[in-house]
Motif scaffolding. Sequence first.
Motif, PDB file in Angstrom:
ATOM      1  N   LEU A 158       0.826  -1.201   0.000  1.00 32.37           N
ATOM      2  CA  LEU A 158       0.000   0.000   0.000  1.00 32.37           C
ATOM      3  C   LEU A 158       0.867   1.260   0.000  1.00 32.37           C
ATOM      4  O   LEU A 158       0.634   2.202  -0.763  1.00 32.37           O
ATOM      5  CB  LEU A 158      -0.917   0.017   1.220  1.00 32.37           C
ATOM      6  N   VAL A 159       1.845   1.276   0.892  1.00 28.79           N
ATOM      7  CA  VAL A 159       2.715   2.449   1.025  1.00 28.79           C
ATOM      8  C   VAL A 159       3.474   2.701  -0.277  1.00 28.79           C
ATOM      9  O   VAL A 159       3.693   3.847  -0.684  1.00 28.79           O
ATOM     10  CB  VAL A 159       3.689   2.258   2.212  1.00 28.79           C
ATOM     11  N   GLU A 160       3.879   1.628  -0.956  1.00 26.89           N
ATOM     12  CA  GLU A 160       4.633   1.766  -2.201  1.00 26.89           C
ATOM     13  C   GLU A 160       3.728   1.983  -3.413  1.00 26.89           C
ATOM     14  O   GLU A 160       4.221   2.178  -4.525  1.00 26.89           O
ATOM     15  CB  GLU A 160       5.483   0.514  -2.419  1.00 26.89           C
ATOM     16  N   GLY A 161       2.402   1.959  -3.194  1.00 24.77           N
ATOM     17  CA  GLY A 161       1.468   2.198  -4.280  1.00 24.77           C
ATOM     18  C   GLY A 161       1.345   1.053  -5.250  1.00 24.77           C
ATOM     19  O   GLY A 161       0.924   1.243  -6.405  1.00 24.77           O
ATOM     20  N   LYS A 162       1.688  -0.161  -4.814  1.00 25.97           N
ATOM     21  CA  LYS A 162       1.603  -1.318  -5.697  1.00 25.97           C
ATOM     22  C   LYS A 162       0.170  -1.841  -5.754  1.00 25.97           C
ATOM     23  O   LYS A 162      -0.645  -1.567  -4.882  1.00 25.97           O
ATOM     24  CB  LYS A 162       2.542  -2.425  -5.206  1.00 25.97           C
ATOM     25  N   LYS A 163      -0.108  -2.623  -6.786  1.00 32.73           N
ATOM     26  CA  LYS A 163      -1.432  -3.222  -6.934  1.00 32.73           C
ATOM     27  C   LYS A 163      -1.676  -4.176  -5.766  1.00 32.73           C
ATOM     28  O   LYS A 163      -0.840  -5.010  -5.442  1.00 32.73           O
ATOM     29  CB  LYS A 163      -1.539  -3.961  -8.264  1.00 32.73           C
ATOM     30  N   MET A 164      -2.832  -4.043  -5.120  1.00 32.55           N
ATOM     31  CA  MET A 164      -3.173  -4.863  -3.970  1.00 32.55           C
ATOM     32  C   MET A 164      -4.036  -6.034  -4.386  1.00 32.55           C
ATOM     33  O   MET A 164      -5.054  -5.863  -5.046  1.00 32.55           O
ATOM     34  CB  MET A 164      -3.921  -4.033  -2.928  1.00 32.55           C
ATOM     35  N   LEU A 165      -3.612  -7.230  -4.019  1.00 31.93           N
ATOM     36  CA  LEU A 165      -4.460  -8.396  -4.179  1.00 31.93           C
ATOM     37  C   LEU A 165      -5.403  -8.481  -2.981  1.00 31.93           C
ATOM     38  O   LEU A 165      -5.066  -8.037  -1.879  1.00 31.93           O
ATOM     39  CB  LEU A 165      -3.606  -9.670  -4.262  1.00 31.93           C
ATOM     40  N   PRO A 166      -6.610  -9.030  -3.148  1.00 27.48           N
ATOM     41  CA  PRO A 166      -7.516  -9.167  -2.004  1.00 27.48           C
ATOM     42  C   PRO A 166      -6.850  -9.966  -0.890  1.00 27.48           C
ATOM     43  O   PRO A 166      -6.196 -10.983  -1.142  1.00 27.48           O
ATOM     44  CB  PRO A 166      -8.710  -9.928  -2.597  1.00 27.48           C
ATOM     45  N   CYS A 167      -6.975  -9.505   0.336  1.00 25.41           N
ATOM     46  CA  CYS A 167      -6.361 -10.228   1.440  1.00 25.41           C
ATOM     47  C   CYS A 167      -7.127  -9.987   2.733  1.00 25.41           C
ATOM     48  O   CYS A 167      -7.864  -9.001   2.875  1.00 25.41           O
ATOM     49  CB  CYS A 167      -4.903  -9.838   1.620  1.00 25.41           C
ATOM     50  N   TYR A 168      -6.939 -10.891   3.664  1.00 24.59           N
ATOM     51  CA  TYR A 168      -7.564 -10.821   4.986  1.00 24.59           C
ATOM     52  C   TYR A 168      -6.558 -11.405   5.970  1.00 24.59           C
ATOM     53  O   TYR A 168      -6.073 -12.515   5.786  1.00 24.59           O
ATOM     54  CB  TYR A 168      -8.860 -11.616   5.009  1.00 24.59           C
ATOM     55  N   ARG A 169      -6.215 -10.647   7.007  1.00 22.55           N
ATOM     56  CA  ARG A 169      -5.256 -11.121   8.011  1.00 22.55           C
ATOM     57  C   ARG A 169      -5.889 -10.990   9.391  1.00 22.55           C
ATOM     58  O   ARG A 169      -6.324  -9.900   9.789  1.00 22.55           O
ATOM     59  CB  ARG A 169      -3.966 -10.287   7.947  1.00 22.55           C
ATOM     60  N   GLN A 170      -5.957 -12.092  10.123  1.00 20.61           N
ATOM     61  CA  GLN A 170      -6.537 -12.079  11.464  1.00 20.61           C
ATOM     62  C   GLN A 170      -5.481 -12.475  12.495  1.00 20.61           C
ATOM     63  O   GLN A 170      -4.615 -13.305  12.217  1.00 20.61           O
ATOM     64  CB  GLN A 170      -7.728 -13.037  11.553  1.00 20.61           C
ATOM     65  N   GLY A 171      -5.566 -11.844  13.677  1.00 20.06           N
ATOM     66  CA  GLY A 171      -4.645 -12.174  14.763  1.00 20.06           C
ATOM     67  C   GLY A 171      -5.346 -12.090  16.103  1.00 20.06           C
ATOM     68  O   GLY A 171      -6.538 -11.760  16.190  1.00 20.06           O
ATOM     69  N   ASN A 172      -4.595 -12.361  17.151  1.00 17.01           N
ATOM     70  CA  ASN A 172      -5.127 -12.313  18.515  1.00 17.01           C
ATOM     71  C   ASN A 172      -4.716 -11.022  19.199  1.00 17.01           C
ATOM     72  O   ASN A 172      -3.568 -10.572  19.067  1.00 17.01           O
ATOM     73  CB  ASN A 172      -4.608 -13.501  19.333  1.00 17.01           C
ATOM     74  N   ASN A 173      -5.630 -10.411  19.935  1.00 14.92           N
ATOM     75  CA  ASN A 173      -5.292  -9.237  20.736  1.00 14.92           C
ATOM     76  C   ASN A 173      -4.330  -9.635  21.844  1.00 14.92           C
ATOM     77  O   ASN A 173      -4.504 -10.675  22.484  1.00 14.92           O
ATOM     78  CB  ASN A 173      -6.540  -8.618  21.371  1.00 14.92           C
ATOM     79  N   THR A 174      -3.338  -8.809  22.080  1.00 17.44           N
ATOM     80  CA  THR A 174      -2.442  -9.035  23.218  1.00 17.44           C
ATOM     81  C   THR A 174      -3.033  -8.380  24.468  1.00 17.44           C
ATOM     82  O   THR A 174      -4.006  -7.617  24.396  1.00 17.44           O
ATOM     83  CB  THR A 174      -1.061  -8.440  22.947  1.00 17.44           C
ATOM     84  N   MET A 175      -2.423  -8.663  25.601  1.00 17.12           N
ATOM     85  CA  MET A 175      -2.854  -8.055  26.846  1.00 17.12           C
ATOM     86  C   MET A 175      -2.772  -6.531  26.758  1.00 17.12           C
ATOM     87  O   MET A 175      -3.663  -5.811  27.216  1.00 17.12           O
ATOM     88  CB  MET A 175      -1.977  -8.572  27.995  1.00 17.12           C
ATOM     89  N   ALA A 176      -1.694  -6.030  26.154  1.00 15.77           N
ATOM     90  CA  ALA A 176      -1.514  -4.577  26.026  1.00 15.77           C
ATOM     91  C   ALA A 176      -2.585  -3.969  25.113  1.00 15.77           C
ATOM     92  O   ALA A 176      -3.083  -2.867  25.370  1.00 15.77           O
ATOM     93  CB  ALA A 176      -0.116  -4.272  25.495  1.00 15.77           C
ATOM     94  N   MET A 177      -2.942  -4.676  24.036  1.00 16.51           N
ATOM     95  CA  MET A 177      -4.003  -4.198  23.150  1.00 16.51           C
ATOM     96  C   MET A 177      -5.328  -4.097  23.901  1.00 16.51           C
ATOM     97  O   MET A 177      -6.049  -3.091  23.800  1.00 16.51           O
ATOM     98  CB  MET A 177      -4.170  -5.136  21.955  1.00 16.51           C
ATOM     99  N   ASN A 178      -5.672  -5.142  24.642  1.00 17.93           N
ATOM    100  CA  ASN A 178      -6.926  -5.138  25.397  1.00 17.93           C
ATOM    101  C   ASN A 178      -6.966  -4.000  26.407  1.00 17.93           C
ATOM    102  O   ASN A 178      -8.005  -3.377  26.630  1.00 17.93           O
ATOM    103  CB  ASN A 178      -7.119  -6.479  26.101  1.00 17.93           C
ATOM    104  N   HIS A 179      -5.815  -3.716  27.011  1.00 17.81           N
ATOM    105  CA  HIS A 179      -5.739  -2.613  27.978  1.00 17.81           C
ATOM    106  C   HIS A 179      -6.011  -1.279  27.289  1.00 17.81           C
ATOM    107  O   HIS A 179      -6.797  -0.454  27.771  1.00 17.81           O
ATOM    108  CB  HIS A 179      -4.360  -2.615  28.632  1.00 17.81           C
ATOM    109  N   ALA A 180      -5.377  -1.059  26.134  1.00 13.68           N
ATOM    110  CA  ALA A 180      -5.577   0.193  25.396  1.00 13.68           C
ATOM    111  C   ALA A 180      -7.021   0.315  24.902  1.00 13.68           C
ATOM    112  O   ALA A 180      -7.609   1.403  24.941  1.00 13.68           O
ATOM    113  CB  ALA A 180      -4.602   0.257  24.218  1.00 13.68           C
ATOM    114  N   LEU A 181      -7.608  -0.785  24.441  1.00 13.47           N
ATOM    115  CA  LEU A 181      -9.001  -0.760  23.988  1.00 13.47           C
ATOM    116  C   LEU A 181      -9.937  -0.355  25.118  1.00 13.47           C
ATOM    117  O   LEU A 181     -10.842   0.467  24.942  1.00 13.47           O
ATOM    118  CB  LEU A 181      -9.401  -2.141  23.464  1.00 13.47           C
ATOM    119  N   SER A 182      -9.708  -0.933  26.301  1.00 11.85           N
ATOM    120  CA  SER A 182     -10.534  -0.595  27.460  1.00 11.85           C
ATOM    121  C   SER A 182     -10.392   0.878  27.822  1.00 11.85           C
ATOM    122  O   SER A 182     -11.371   1.554  28.148  1.00 11.85           O
ATOM    123  CB  SER A 182     -10.132  -1.483  28.643  1.00 11.85           C
TER     124      SER A 182
END
Length: 333
Positions: A158-182
């Motif tokens: 994206l940053v380089e302006g290249k053609k993007m293929l469809p994609c989906y990336r899923q991950g797990n929230n970390t403890m620090a992420m959950n804290h910031a979300l709260s």
Amino acid sequence: MAIALSASNWHNYWQQECISVVNSVGKTEEIWQEKGLLGESLEKYIPLCHGLFLEISDSQMYENVVFYSEYKEQNYLDNIVINFVVSGNVKTIHHGVTDYVWETAGKNYIEFWDSRQETEYWTKCDRILKLRVGIEVDTLRAMSEDCLDTLPMELKHLVEGKKMLPCYRQGNNTMAMNHALSQIIKCPYQGCTRNFYLESKALELVSLWLAENTNNIDADVNLSLKKKDIEALNYAKEIINKNLQNPPSLQELSHKICLNEFKLKSGFKQLFGTTVFGYLHQQRMEYAQHLLRQNNLKVTDIAYLCGYSSLPSFSKAFKKYFGISPKGDRILF
């Protein structure tokens, strides 16, 4: 029996109201409220400085609903949006990109494709709370121009302006992420202090997500695990999910899945990005949060159901994971 809806007839079931407010930095925030026979929802859009914005969606259906949407994203090349699921479970098909995936509490994901078709399955009375943090591609480009190779491949393209293929990336929230979300959801500030606070938390979430996805183990590394090993490790995960209250020891789990302890520990970390104990802890915390928000059980009973022998140890673990006490989480929701 689920009620089937599409984008074309969705608005027939709702009364919608939009409130716009200009904040202290001159940007327009929007609050969308929808109510109807099928449920209710609240959407907040909070623009911040330096190419950042937040979106909070909070919805609940009164019936089982299957929603099919088809629309063209006009700005998916201009913004990167990271989705964090705080509560609820939605089974989703991203047509042409994924089979069924569960976008559930404790997960995060990014998605890119310009012509989007999705089918979502919402469960009656399940509260779906999501927080999205967005950052403009130009902002990310300016902040990473000297370290592009460290970005996840999708963001680098994206940053380089290249053609993007469809994609989906899923991950797990970390403890620090959950804290910031709260902290974002229960932000105590107003005016310019609120804007500074939310901007810092939005940047924190982007940084935490990048830390988990930069130099991520490539999927090809999984080729070092045999198919039967991957099946065994997925079975180990299933055993843990079904025995949160009284989980097997590593030795017992190793025996059940017919892998030695070393391969169990190293393979689990390689395949799922966390240790066996780390996964058990994450599942216990998410189950505890689900019970707190969905049931009228006493906190002591929830601690027991999640495998804790004492309330103080459970409360300490919950607060460390989510940044809020179990009782505070129940009051918040």
